[in-house]
Write an enzyme that holds these catalytic residues in place. Structure first.
Site, short mmCIF file in Angstrom:
data_model
loop_
_atom_site.label_atom_id
_atom_site.label_comp_id
_atom_site.label_asym_id
_atom_site.label_seq_id
_atom_site.Cartn_x
_atom_site.Cartn_y
_atom_site.Cartn_z
N THR A 1 8.02 4.50 15.89
CA THR A 1 8.94 4.87 15.03
C THR A 1 10.32 5.44 15.53
OG1 THR A 1 7.00 4.88 13.46
CG2 THR A 1 9.03 6.28 12.90
N GLY B 1 2.78 3.73 5.84
CA GLY B 1 2.36 5.29 6.45
C GLY B 1 3.44 6.32 5.89
N ASP B 2 3.73 7.09 6.54
CA ASP B 2 4.55 8.38 6.01
C ASP B 2 5.93 8.24 6.26
OD1 ASP B 2 4.18 8.14 9.14
OD2 ASP B 2 5.70 9.86 9.07
N GLY C 1 4.64 9.65 14.15
CA GLY C 1 3.00 9.84 14.67
C GLY C 1 2.07 9.03 13.56
N GLY D 1 0.78 8.04 10.44
CA GLY D 1 1.21 8.25 8.84
C GLY D 1 0.21 8.89 8.15
N1 ASP Z 1 4.63 7.07 11.50
C1 ASP Z 1 4.44 5.78 11.65
C2 ASP Z 1 3.31 5.19 10.82
O1 ASP Z 1 2.45 5.90 10.66
C3 ASP Z 1 4.25 5.45 13.00
C4 ASP Z 1 4.92 6.12 14.17
O2 ASP Z 1 5.45 7.13 14.06
O3 ASP Z 1 4.77 5.29 15.16
O4 ASP Z 1 3.35 4.20 10.11
#
Ligand code: ASP
Length: 292
Positions: free
Chosen positions: A154, A184-185, A205, A207
């Site tokens: 991300t 996700g987040d 990270g 999510g």
């Molecule tokens: N935060 C992102 C998600 O969970 C993934 C990432 O940060 O690599 O979709």
């Protein structure tokens, strides 16, 4: 440190060693694109959008054209932009068929009565955005930006313009092998990113875990309590690890020009540029950056 400033991350995770050098290169280029806009007295929102769009377009980071596909081989994208000075945000989730969801997120924030669109109906909002001329397309689904792309994780940034206005972003293809429809987040305010009139934060990270603790909002609350940017990042990550046992990273900046970052992942490529153009790129080892 001085304003304007931009701090950019290319995702926290288990980076394969060979992916780290191109990852750092693209994060640094993205930061330079955003900083040029800030230096020319552009707004934090313009800088954050362009910087994030570059990372969506470079093909080497987990966003936009380089996004991880879901378990059925389709790229479903999530993105958000936050305008701290107005405490406003625009988000898009699980959209397919476009490369630059960050521009759509901004359109949603600025031109609709809503904050968050998802799936195939979000694509209809994208088509309306192009039809209205809010952004030009240079190819189907690809927004025309004033940068050249010559060339997995991300991406996100925090930008602060000369007037002290703060913008924060996040953009992603999500986690590996995600089931279609999983979000996700990254497009969730207070989880994937947060900004107000005093500070901005962007997270990366897992999510599912970041959402449970509202990681970026909590970092901002710690800042309001007086911990400073680095102290707030460290406390937010300690709280995250204690409550979830999971992996993530955050970057943060305040309107006085201070920056912080913290991660418990193997790497989180990040670049910071401030003031007259002092630049530092790091794998989230803040010593290089803080020695500026
Ligand atoms: N935060 C992102 C998600 O969970 C993934 C990432 O940060 O690599 O979709």
């Amino acid at each position: 440190m001085e304003l304007p400033l931009i701090v950019v991350h290319g995702g926290a995770g288990k980076w394969k060693d060979e992916r780290i050098p191109p990852g750092k290169t693209h994060v640094e280029r993205a930061a330079r694109i955003g900083f040029e806009i800030l230096k020319g007295k552009g707004s934090a929102l313009d800088a954050a959008e362009s910087c994030t769009a570059y990372m969506e377009s470079c093909g080497k980071l987990n966003a936009g054209v380089g996004a991880r596909a879901n378990a059925e081989g389709i790229k479903e994208l999530d993105a958000m932009i936050v305008d701290g000075s107005r405490l406003q945000f625009g988000s898009v989730a699980a959209i397919t068929g476009i490369q630059n969801p960050i521009s759509l997120a901004r359109y949603i924030m600025e031109k609709t009565d809503y904050n968050f669109f998802a799936g195939s109906n979000a694509k209809r909002v994208y088509d309306k955005m192009i039809f209205e001329g809010y952004r030009e397309q240079k190819a189907q689904g690809v927004v025309d930006f004033d940068f050249d792309i010559d060339t997995a994780d991300t991406v996100g940034c925090v930008a602060i313009d000369m007037d002290g206005r703060i913008a924060a972003t996040s953009s992603t293809g999500g986690i590996s092998d995600k089931v279609p429809g999983r979000v996700g987040d990254s497009p969730v305010i207070g989880a994937g990113a947060y900004a107000d009139s005093i500070c901005g934060v962007s997270a990366t990270g897992y999510g599912e875990h970041i959402m449970r603790v509202l990681l970026t909002r909590m970092a901002a609350i710690y800042y309001e309590e007086g911990l400073g940017v680095q102290g707030s990042c460290d406390k937010a990550m300690a709280m995250f690890e204690e409550k979830t046992g999971s992996e993530a990273g955050i970057i943060m900046a305040d309107n006085k020009g201070n920056i912080g970052a913290s991660t418990n992942a193997k790497a989180m490529p990040m670049t910071f540029i401030a003031g007259e153009g002092k630049i530092a790129t790091s794998l989230a080892l803040l010593d290089e950056i803080q020695s500026l």
